[in-house]
Design an enzyme around this catalytic site. Structure first.
Site, mmCIF file in Angstrom:
data_model
loop_
_atom_site.group_PDB
_atom_site.id
_atom_site.type_symbol
_atom_site.label_atom_id
_atom_site.label_comp_id
_atom_site.label_asym_id
_atom_site.label_seq_id
_atom_site.Cartn_x
_atom_site.Cartn_y
_atom_site.Cartn_z
ATOM 1 N N HIS A 75 1.097 -7.697 -5.810
ATOM 2 C CA HIS A 75 0.080 -8.551 -5.185
ATOM 3 C C HIS A 75 -1.006 -7.697 -4.526
ATOM 4 C CE1 HIS A 75 3.429 -7.416 -2.748
ATOM 5 N NE2 HIS A 75 2.883 -7.825 -1.613
ATOM 6 N N ARG A 76 -0.579 -6.614 -3.860
ATOM 7 C CA ARG A 76 -1.529 -5.727 -3.159
ATOM 8 C C ARG A 76 -2.400 -4.994 -4.172
ATOM 9 N NH1 ARG A 76 1.972 -4.345 -0.105
ATOM 10 N NH2 ARG A 76 1.286 -5.875 1.431
ATOM 11 N N PHE B 272 9.139 -1.593 1.080
ATOM 12 C CA PHE B 272 9.309 -1.969 2.480
ATOM 13 C C PHE B 272 9.518 -3.479 2.534
ATOM 14 C CE2 PHE B 272 4.833 -2.640 1.674
ATOM 15 C CZ PHE B 272 4.462 -3.718 2.466
ATOM 16 N N GLY B 273 9.714 -3.986 3.742
ATOM 17 C CA GLY B 273 9.789 -5.433 3.950
ATOM 18 C C GLY B 273 10.847 -6.111 3.098
ATOM 19 N N TYR B 274 10.436 -7.159 2.393
ATOM 20 C CA TYR B 274 11.374 -7.979 1.616
ATOM 21 C C TYR B 274 11.650 -7.413 0.216
ATOM 22 C CZ TYR B 274 10.368 -11.471 5.230
ATOM 23 O OH TYR B 274 10.238 -12.128 6.426
ATOM 24 N N ASP B 275 11.167 -6.231 -0.093
ATOM 25 C CA ASP B 275 11.339 -5.673 -1.450
ATOM 26 C C ASP B 275 12.784 -5.694 -1.960
ATOM 27 O OD1 ASP B 275 8.671 -5.297 -1.847
ATOM 28 O OD2 ASP B 275 8.656 -3.168 -1.337
ATOM 29 N N ASN C 248 0.995 -1.249 9.579
ATOM 30 C CA ASN C 248 2.156 -1.228 8.692
ATOM 31 C C ASN C 248 2.071 -0.002 7.764
ATOM 32 O OD1 ASN C 248 3.743 -1.689 6.316
ATOM 33 N ND2 ASN C 248 3.949 -3.832 6.913
ATOM 34 N N ASP D 173 -3.560 -9.328 4.787
ATOM 35 C CA ASP D 173 -2.535 -10.239 5.285
ATOM 36 C C ASP D 173 -1.726 -10.674 4.078
ATOM 37 O OD1 ASP D 173 -1.764 -11.313 7.967
ATOM 38 O OD2 ASP D 173 -1.589 -13.126 6.750
ATOM 39 N N THR E 7 -4.539 -1.733 9.672
ATOM 40 C CA THR E 7 -3.127 -2.128 9.618
ATOM 41 C C THR E 7 -2.285 -1.201 10.475
ATOM 42 O OG1 THR E 7 -1.227 -2.573 8.171
ATOM 43 C CG2 THR E 7 -2.598 -0.692 7.566
HETATM 44 P P1 ITT Z 1 -0.507 -5.514 9.813
HETATM 45 O O1 ITT Z 1 -0.793 -6.932 10.267
HETATM 46 O O2 ITT Z 1 -0.678 -4.506 10.891
HETATM 47 O O3 ITT Z 1 -1.232 -5.164 8.546
HETATM 48 P P2 ITT Z 1 2.127 -6.620 9.313
HETATM 49 O O4 ITT Z 1 3.390 -6.066 8.725
HETATM 50 O O5 ITT Z 1 2.251 -7.365 10.616
HETATM 51 O O6 ITT Z 1 1.070 -5.435 9.424
HETATM 52 P P3 ITT Z 1 1.377 -9.076 7.948
HETATM 53 O O7 ITT Z 1 1.144 -9.847 9.190
HETATM 54 O O8 ITT Z 1 0.407 -9.229 6.811
HETATM 55 O O9 ITT Z 1 1.435 -7.518 8.229
HETATM 56 O O10 ITT Z 1 2.845 -9.397 7.439
HETATM 57 C C1 ITT Z 1 3.187 -9.108 6.139
HETATM 58 C C2 ITT Z 1 4.697 -9.071 6.012
HETATM 59 O O11 ITT Z 1 5.040 -9.585 4.720
HETATM 60 C C3 ITT Z 1 5.211 -7.662 6.056
HETATM 61 O O12 ITT Z 1 5.560 -7.256 7.372
HETATM 62 C C4 ITT Z 1 6.410 -7.727 5.135
HETATM 63 O O13 ITT Z 1 7.513 -8.226 5.837
HETATM 64 C C5 ITT Z 1 5.977 -8.768 4.103
HETATM 65 N N1 ITT Z 1 5.356 -8.094 2.953
HETATM 66 C C6 ITT Z 1 4.038 -8.028 2.621
HETATM 67 N N2 ITT Z 1 3.847 -7.304 1.512
HETATM 68 C C7 ITT Z 1 5.065 -6.888 1.132
HETATM 69 C C8 ITT Z 1 5.528 -6.082 0.073
HETATM 70 O O14 ITT Z 1 4.701 -5.520 -0.797
HETATM 71 N N3 ITT Z 1 6.843 -5.885 -0.020
HETATM 72 C C9 ITT Z 1 7.704 -6.412 0.864
HETATM 73 N N4 ITT Z 1 7.358 -7.155 1.909
HETATM 74 C C10 ITT Z 1 6.037 -7.405 2.045
#
Ligand code: ITT
Length: 199
Positions: A179-180, A151-154, A9, A68, A7
């Site tokens: 979920h993770r 991170f992300g949509y949290d 991320n 993913d 990853t």
């Molecule tokens: P890698 O492919 O390098 O692992 P990525 O961020 O591009 O990193 P994904 O293609 O799986 O990964 O996209 C997942 C996206 O979904 C991530 O960038 C976040 O925006 C969102 N996401 C996934 N898990 C999350 C979480 O636990 N909390 C908040 N947002 C999440």
């Protein structure tokens, strides 16, 4: 056990290292001098997870896994789904992605409420064999982002049974319901079974 987490991320890496401690040491592609970046051309999270794990395996032949994941909003017919990272463009900008979800929700005529879920699919390649695990976290979207954790949509996701967003609760708490966490728990169980050791 040492595993490479394929990853780029940092949020995912931090959470997985926390969840899998102390039995696992996680390396990132950059620890091996690799970029790890590969085009995610799959139609499902399972396909994209497999693409990322196979890319790492083909480059390094090291035991590895990929995640993913994404957010599915019912009133947006499951969007952003597999497009979660790049929903508002290639920059993977979390703020822009959140704004786009909220804008689209305001436009949505469908009254499916705010129901949403995070999904995570893990592809593991262990000694050349592939395994898949998944996890889901049900909840709802809040139109008012809150919190600075995670991170992300949290900041816009409130898990079922909670009244705060994933960005407002502690990292430990998120890592005990997410979920993770659910997908990684299955992976740990399977690796314990395969190796005959409690990991
Ligand atoms: P890698 O492919 O390098 O692992 P990525 O961020 O591009 O990193 P994904 O293609 O799986 O990964 O996209 C997942 C996206 O979904 C991530 O960038 C976040 O925006 C969102 N996401 C996934 N898990 C999350 C979480 O636990 N909390 C908040 N947002 C999440």
């Amino acid at each position: 056990m040492e595993l490479v987490f394929a990853t780029g991320n940092k949020g995912k890496l931090r959470e997985a290292a926390e969840i899998l401690a102390p039995g696992f040491t996680l390396l990132s592609p950059s620890d091996l001098g690799l970029s790890g970046d590969v085009e995610e051309t799959g139609a499902t999270m399972k396909e994209n997870a497999a693409i990322k794990a196979r890319h790492l395996w083909n480059q390094a032949h090291r035991n590895c896994f990929a995640d993913d994941s994404g957010l599915e909003v019912d009133a947006l017919d499951g969007a952003p789904g597999i497009y979660s990272a790049r929903y508002a463009g290639e920059g993977k900008d979390f703020r822009k992605n959140i704004l786009k979800v909220l804008e689209n929700l305001e436009k949505a005529s469908d009254k499916k409420g705010m129901r949403a879920r995070f999904r995570c699919v893990i592809a593991l390649i262990y000694e050349g064999r592939e395994y898949f695990f998944d996890g889901t976290l049900e909840g709802k979207i809040t139109m008012v982002p809150a919190g600075s954790g995670g991170f992300g949509y949290d900041p816009i996701f409130i898990p079922e049974g909670y009244d705060r967003t994933l960005a407002e609760i502690s990292e430990d708490e998120k890592n005990s319901i997410s979920h993770r966490y659910k997908a990684l728990l299955q992976m740990r169980r399977e690796l314990s079974r395969i190796t005959g050791t409690e990991l």
